[in-house]
Design an enzyme around this catalytic site. Structure first.
Site, PDB file in Angstrom:
ATOM      1  N   CYS A   2     -31.212  25.758  -9.610  1.00 17.48           N
ATOM      2  CA  CYS A   2     -32.237  25.605  -9.464  1.00 17.48           C
ATOM      3  C   CYS A   2     -33.694  24.950  -8.714  1.00 17.48           C
ATOM      4  CB  CYS A   2     -33.108  24.934 -10.846  1.00 17.48           C
ATOM      5  SG  CYS A   2     -31.780  25.766 -12.281  1.00 17.48           S
ATOM      6  N   ILE A  53     -25.897  26.584 -18.907  1.00 18.45           N
ATOM      7  CA  ILE A  53     -26.367  26.201 -20.126  1.00 18.45           C
ATOM      8  C   ILE A  53     -27.864  27.739 -20.238  1.00 18.45           C
ATOM      9  CG2 ILE A  53     -27.524  24.808 -21.867  1.00 18.45           C
ATOM     10  CD1 ILE A  53     -26.478  22.269 -19.720  1.00 18.45           C
ATOM     11  N   GLU A  76     -28.817  19.085 -15.149  1.00 16.21           N
ATOM     12  CA  GLU A  76     -27.815  19.310 -16.418  1.00 16.21           C
ATOM     13  C   GLU A  76     -28.297  17.601 -16.882  1.00 16.21           C
ATOM     14  OE1 GLU A  76     -24.015  21.235 -17.612  1.00 16.21           O
ATOM     15  OE2 GLU A  76     -24.528  20.901 -15.348  1.00 16.21           O
ATOM     16  N   ASP A  99     -31.244  22.143 -22.071  1.00 18.77           N
ATOM     17  CA  ASP A  99     -31.105  20.528 -21.782  1.00 18.77           C
ATOM     18  C   ASP A  99     -32.919  20.432 -21.427  1.00 18.77           C
ATOM     19  OD1 ASP A  99     -30.154  22.037 -20.150  1.00 18.77           O
ATOM     20  OD2 ASP A  99     -28.524  20.442 -18.889  1.00 18.77           O
TER      21      ASP A  99
END
Length: 247
Positions: A2, A53, A76, A99
């Site tokens: 990311c 996720i 994360e 998250d």
């Protein structure tokens, strides 16, 4: 992996959108799965996603219940399930299983102190529309990168400096002071980078940017000291830490 990128200035929404697209396109390798943008009269938040996720519902930016706050995050959070349960018990409503949303509602609940509850690796920004404030942080050990600069009336940030270079207010100049420590240590030991005016947010720090002023605060500093634990207690403590980490 990311990646995040964005800026704060007073240009039009149309101008912000075009610049932000260039800033996120250049780091598409960090997040090939999707991209997301949020732009208003003061801020532009951009995101490139590598889905790990909540594959279907974790696209960013993510907003709180009344859309008064937005977050983008690279990283994360390992204890997000525990924090999510706490926040639901406190009355927060979640729209995703990610998250990232936990950080946002945690900020609503605990303010800047949310960083002290996070276990993981992260670099994130939250735009508080009501306060006109950008709040961001980097994880305890600086695993995730966060670069920023203030140039030409713009505060800009990104996961990689190449994103900053896409902004029309960016002034590209070599930072000669960074050469000596690099030749000595093989990395830049300065807060500033090889680009003059581009800084790294230090590990274990959070910041706010509001009304043209940036404030940086340290929230974590590793402390080391001897203990009088027995060998068995030390082995058990290390084993528990490893078990928790793997879990």
């Amino acid at each position: 992996m990311c990646g995040i990128a964005g800026f704060v200035n007073d240009t039009s929404a149309e101008e912000k959108t075009a610049v932000l697209k260039r800033m996120t396109d250049i780091i598409a390798h960090r997040g090939p799965d999707s991209e997301g943008h949020f732009v208003d009269e003061r801020v532009a938040l951009g995101f490139r996603r590598l889905s790990i996720i909540d594959l279907q519902g974790g696209d960013q930016p993510i907003f709180n219940e009344d859309s008064s706050m937005a977050i983008t995050m690279n990283g994360e959070i390992y204890n997000y399930r525990e924090l999510r349960r706490q926040l639901i018990d406190l009355g927060h409503t979640f729209s995703t299983e990610s998250d990232t949303e936990v950080i946002l509602h945690g900020y609503e609940q605990w303010g800047h102190q949310v960083v002290n509850r996070l276990r993981g690796m992260f670099a994130f920004v939250i735009w508080d529309r009501g306060r006109g404030e950008l709040f961001g942080a980097r994880d305890h050990f600086g695993i995730k990168p966060f670069y920023y600069a203030r140039m030409g009336g713009t505060f800009m940030y990104a996961s990689e400096i190449k994103s900053l270079l896409q902004h029309p207010d960016f002034h590209k100049e070599l930072n000669n002071q960074a050469l000596r420590p690099y030749m000595t240590f093989q990395y830049s030991a300065l807060p500033e980078t090889f680009f003059k005016g581009v800084f790294k947010l230090p590990e274990g720090h959070w910041f706010t940017f509001r009304d043209g002023k940036m404030d940086i605060h340290q929230y974590y500093d590793p402390a080391f000291g001897e203990s009088k634990q027995s060998l068995k207690d030390l082995v058990d403590a290390i084993d528990k830490t490893v078990q928790d980490s793997v879990k």
